[in-house]
Design a protein around this motif. Structure first.
Motif, PDB file in Angstrom:
ATOM      1  N   TYR A   7       0.852  -1.188   0.000  1.00 18.59           N
ATOM      2  CA  TYR A   7       0.000   0.000   0.000  1.00 18.59           C
ATOM      3  C   TYR A   7       0.886   1.235   0.000  1.00 18.59           C
ATOM      4  N   SER A  91     -13.024   5.999   2.694  1.00 20.62           N
ATOM      5  CA  SER A  91     -12.139   4.841   2.807  1.00 20.62           C
ATOM      6  C   SER A  91     -11.838   4.246   1.444  1.00 20.62           C
ATOM      7  N   ARG A  92     -12.868   4.141   0.595  1.00 17.78           N
ATOM      8  CA  ARG A  92     -12.651   3.544  -0.730  1.00 17.78           C
ATOM      9  C   ARG A  92     -11.760   4.439  -1.583  1.00 17.78           C
ATOM     10  N   GLU A  94      -9.505   6.488  -0.511  1.00 15.44           N
ATOM     11  CA  GLU A  94      -8.149   6.363   0.017  1.00 15.44           C
ATOM     12  C   GLU A  94      -7.506   5.058  -0.440  1.00 15.44           C
ATOM     13  N   ALA A  95      -8.301   3.985  -0.488  1.00 14.72           N
ATOM     14  CA  ALA A  95      -7.765   2.699  -0.955  1.00 14.72           C
ATOM     15  C   ALA A  95      -7.383   2.775  -2.426  1.00 14.72           C
ATOM     16  N   TRP A  99      -3.450   2.245  -3.362  1.00 14.15           N
ATOM     17  CA  TRP A  99      -2.983   1.105  -4.139  1.00 14.15           C
ATOM     18  C   TRP A  99      -2.577   1.485  -5.553  1.00 14.15           C
ATOM     19  N   ARG A 160      -5.371  -8.281   1.405  1.00  9.97           N
ATOM     20  CA  ARG A 160      -5.626  -6.953   1.977  1.00  9.97           C
ATOM     21  C   ARG A 160      -6.136  -5.988   0.903  1.00  9.97           C
ATOM     22  N   MET A 161      -5.516  -6.016  -0.279  1.00 10.72           N
ATOM     23  CA  MET A 161      -5.905  -5.109  -1.360  1.00 10.72           C
ATOM     24  C   MET A 161      -7.325  -5.414  -1.839  1.00 10.72           C
ATOM     25  N   ALA A 164      -9.764  -4.196   0.815  1.00 14.60           N
ATOM     26  CA  ALA A 164      -9.856  -2.733   0.918  1.00 14.60           C
ATOM     27  C   ALA A 164     -10.634  -2.132  -0.240  1.00 14.60           C
ATOM     28  N   LEU A 165     -10.501  -2.722  -1.423  1.00 14.65           N
ATOM     29  CA  LEU A 165     -11.148  -2.181  -2.616  1.00 14.65           C
ATOM     30  C   LEU A 165     -12.504  -2.815  -2.891  1.00 14.65           C
ATOM     31  N   GLN A 191     -14.076 -13.062   3.741  1.00 13.25           N
ATOM     32  CA  GLN A 191     -14.249 -11.758   3.083  1.00 13.25           C
ATOM     33  C   GLN A 191     -15.390 -11.779   2.073  1.00 13.25           C
TER      34      GLN A 191
END
Length: 324
Positions: A7, A91-92, A94-95, A99, A160-161, A164-165, A191
């Motif tokens: 990240y 949050s999205r 920022e992700a 990335w 994680r990616m 997050a996305l 998830q």
């Protein structure tokens, strides 16, 4: 072991595009426009306040209205929901920036109420009494599907990616490659990613007889049920190699469909089976759980390549299980 690609705070969005995206999505998250103004051009009245004129003609004082009972609770709930939506948007974004994506991925439309009926069209092969073989799901939605095979690499940054996305994908696991760390795939399943069958040992099934093929497929059904608690509906033969014996064996193990693919994704490029070298609605994209020992890049780089390509061509990633 984490890879060097991680990240990062500097992203692919330029300052203007980033600012526009933030303003646009935050406005959408708020769920309302600017308050209406009175005909005389004065300030708009607040729905949560009343005005009282003080003595001496002084400026009106704003007195909050306290709403009793359920009305107050509903208003508080609406405010909290709006704040949660705004935070999710932030949050999205920022992700996306962190990335290094070139643009905000498109959101998939609402899934169909019923899965599309399979007919013998391009990308669909039907066999009477046997599971259908599908490389392209029949749909007019601007969606494509990401599938990840085998289970060799268990990259925590990829998990994680994707989380997050909010990227949907389907995993097809071969026990020989996945068994060293089924906990990683349980985490992916938690998830929301579906896990399906890719045989026990990843052989070329066309070289095996019926009983051997059945052992490979049914054996992995049993293993996935032990490890993940579910028996998959979907099965992908290793290397895409199958025959009628494969389909009979798969059907006897509870398999309902056999998804193949039309594109394959790598960290630095996409390969197409179409002459026009483009995605088409309903296409299934293949990639693998791979690392830098076999690829010129990492799984997060592969996912970035997929998302940038899919978005640039006007598509969204959707859940394969909603359509097949």
């Amino acid at each position: 072991m984490p890879h060097s690609y991680d990240y990062r705070p500097e992203g692919g969005l330029g300052p203007r595009a980033w600012t526009a995206a933030v303003l646009c999505l935050l406005a959408a998250a708020a769920g309302c426009g600017a308050p209406a103004r009175p005909a005389d051009g004065g300030a708009a009245p607040s729905s949560a306040a009343a005005t009282v004129v003080e003595e001496g003609g002084q400026r009106p004082a704003v007195v909050p209205i306290v709403r009793p009972g359920r009305a107050g609770q509903e208003e508080d709930g609406a405010v909290a929901a709006g704040a949660r939506r705004e935070e999710a948007v932030r949050s999205r974004l920022e992700a996306v920036r962190g990335w290094g994506l070139e643009a905000l991925p498109l959101s998939a439309p609402r899934p169909p109420q019923a899965r599309p009926e399979l007919t013998p069209v391009q990308g669909v092969s039907l066999h009477e009494g046997l599971p259908p073989v599908v490389a392209r799901v029949p749909t007019d939605d601007q969606v494509v599907f990401l599938t990840v095979d085998d289970g060799v690499e268990k990259d925590p940054q990829f998990a994680r990616m994707a989380g997050a996305l909010g990227v949907p994908f389907s995993a097809f696991l071969a026990d020989r490659m996945a068994r060293s760390d089924y906990a990683y795939f349980r985490e992916l399943a938690a998830q929301g990613h579906a896990v399906h069958n890719h045989t026990l040992t990843h052989p070329d099934l066309k070289l095996l007889g019926y009983e051997q093929q059945r052992q490979e497929i049914c054996g992995q059904q049993d293993q996935l049920e032990r490890e993940l608690g579910t028996r998959p509906r979907l099965f992908r033969p290793p290397y895409g190699e199958y025959d009628d014996t494969t389909l009979r064996a798969a059907g006897s193990c509870g398999i309902e469909a056999v998804p193949l693919w039309n594109e394959e994704a790598f960290p630095d490029h996409m390969e197409y089976r179409y002459a026009d070298q483009r995605l088409h609605p309903g296409d299934i994209i293949l990639t693998h759980f791979r690392g830098t020992d076999l690829w010129n890049g990492t799984m997060p780089q592969m996912l970035r390549e997929v998302l940038d390509t899919v978005t640039a061509q006007g598509f969204a990633l959707a859940r394969l299980e909603d359509y097949l």
